[in-house]
Design a protein around this motif. Structure first.
Motif, PDB file in Angstrom:
ATOM      1  N   PHE A  84       0.777  -1.241   0.000  1.00  0.00           N
ATOM      2  CA  PHE A  84       0.000   0.000   0.000  1.00  0.00           C
ATOM      3  C   PHE A  84       0.808   1.289   0.000  1.00  0.00           C
ATOM      4  N   LYS A  85       2.139   1.207   0.128  1.00  0.00           N
ATOM      5  CA  LYS A  85       2.927   2.435   0.213  1.00  0.00           C
ATOM      6  C   LYS A  85       2.933   3.222  -1.093  1.00  0.00           C
ATOM      7  N   GLY A  86       2.549   2.583  -2.202  1.00  0.00           N
ATOM      8  CA  GLY A  86       2.526   3.285  -3.479  1.00  0.00           C
ATOM      9  C   GLY A  86       1.433   4.328  -3.582  1.00  0.00           C
ATOM     10  N   GLU A  87       0.368   4.191  -2.784  1.00  0.00           N
ATOM     11  CA  GLU A  87      -0.713   5.176  -2.864  1.00  0.00           C
ATOM     12  C   GLU A  87      -1.234   5.632  -1.506  1.00  0.00           C
ATOM     13  N   PHE A  88      -0.631   5.144  -0.426  1.00  0.00           N
ATOM     14  CA  PHE A  88      -1.002   5.595   0.914  1.00  0.00           C
ATOM     15  C   PHE A  88       0.267   5.887   1.711  1.00  0.00           C
ATOM     16  N   ARG A  89       0.154   6.811   2.618  1.00  0.00           N
ATOM     17  CA  ARG A  89       1.237   7.103   3.549  1.00  0.00           C
ATOM     18  C   ARG A  89       1.107   6.139   4.724  1.00  0.00           C
ATOM     19  N   CYS A  90       1.956   5.139   4.785  1.00  0.00           N
ATOM     20  CA  CYS A  90       1.826   4.042   5.746  1.00  0.00           C
ATOM     21  C   CYS A  90       2.579   4.352   7.038  1.00  0.00           C
ATOM     22  N   ILE A  91       1.849   4.392   8.142  1.00  0.00           N
ATOM     23  CA  ILE A  91       2.418   4.639   9.456  1.00  0.00           C
ATOM     24  C   ILE A  91       2.310   3.346  10.254  1.00  0.00           C
TER      25      ILE A  91
END
Length: 286
Positions: A84-91
């Motif tokens: 998901f890091k390609g379209e979301f800012r993953c925390i």
């Protein structure tokens, strides 16, 4: 001392102090760059990673009280950050006092679930993030329900994958697993924590309200207006019946196919459903 020299020394001391502070508390990496750093509030120090670009997505690993960032990267059932890091800012974060993690803090015996939720919301506040989505595995299920109750205006959508829940025929499952596994290792590392404290902590967490999803009531779920996607599992710690009951109660719930982890060829299909769900609920302004 010469006034000019005094001013130079004073500036140097200030720079040294600032550098020390930055080393102690960690530096937030530029958005989109993976980086391990720390959020600190009083005696609590939480290790987190901020990866990717786009609408913020809080990721909560499985593993119970040993939930860590590494758990999200093992690929079981899938590598959530890479997906998901390609379209979301993953925390993502190491859970406070996870034995294989780097987050530390006191055992808040009277409010165990809320203490962890404080940490999760604290990291988001530290990063200047108001609204976000959340995807959680295993223990992430109870955490998500607690986030939805405490921050309903901040969580815009949630995905509960193989969520934990309380089986009537196995009420002490989580207490027993943690008093034998997590607790003794924690006490070895932390001389300020005793097994008596661990017992009280786990009793409050898993025995005091040993029903349903641990953190909220059925009435709360029935009135929850946040969209949720539930991917049930069916092992002792992830009861299918509890996941489906929550899905039936929540007015804006969706459910994946079941089983979705076996055979392995089904996992990419489940990931596509998660991605489609999150895209559909991502605010247009993002």
């Amino acid at each position: 001392m010469d006034p000019v020299r005094r001013k130079i020394l004073k500036a140097g001391a200030a720079a040294t102090a600032m550098a020390a502070t930055e080393r102690a508390f960690g530096q937030q990496p530029a958005q989109g760059q993976a980086g391990m750093t720390f959020y600190q509030k009083g005696p609590v120090r939480i290790r987190y990673e901020d990866t990717g670009k786009g609408f913020p997505l809080l990721l909560i690993a499985g593993g119970g009280l040993n939930s860590t960032i590494a758990g999200l990267k093992r690929g079981d059932p899938f590598h959530a950050i890479d997906e998901f890091k390609g379209e979301f800012r993953c925390i993502s974060c190491d859970l406070r006092n996870a034995n294989n993690g780097e987050s530390t803090g006191p055992l808040e015996i009277d409010r165990p679930w809320d203490a962890y939720t404080d940490d999760q919301l604290g990291v988001m506040d530290h990063l200047g993030i108001d609204k976000f989505m959340v995807l959680g595995f295993c223990i992430g299920g109870p955490f998500i329900w607690n986030l939805l109750e405490r921050a309903p205006n901040r969580v815009v959508a949630a995905v509960l994958a193989q969520p934990s829940g309380s089986r009537p025929e196995m009420r002490d499952l989580f207490y027993e697993n943690n008093i034998k596994g997590w607790g003794p290792e924690l006490v070895k590392r932390r001389p300020d924590i005793t097994m008596e404290m661990v017992d009280r902590f786990l009793t409050k967490m898993y025995r005091t309200d040993a029903d349903f999803v641990f953190t909220v009531t059925r009435d709360f779920v029935r009135g929850c207006q946040t969209p949720v996607l539930i991917l049930p599992d069916d092992i002792p710690a992830h009861p299918y019946a509890v996941a489906m009951e929550a899905a039936m109660l929540a007015p804006k719930a969706e459910v994946s196919m079941f089983p979705w982890k076996e055979p392995k060829e089904r996992v990419p299909l489940a990931v596509r459903q998660i991605r489609s769900f999150m895209r559909s609920h991502r605010p247009a302004s993002s």
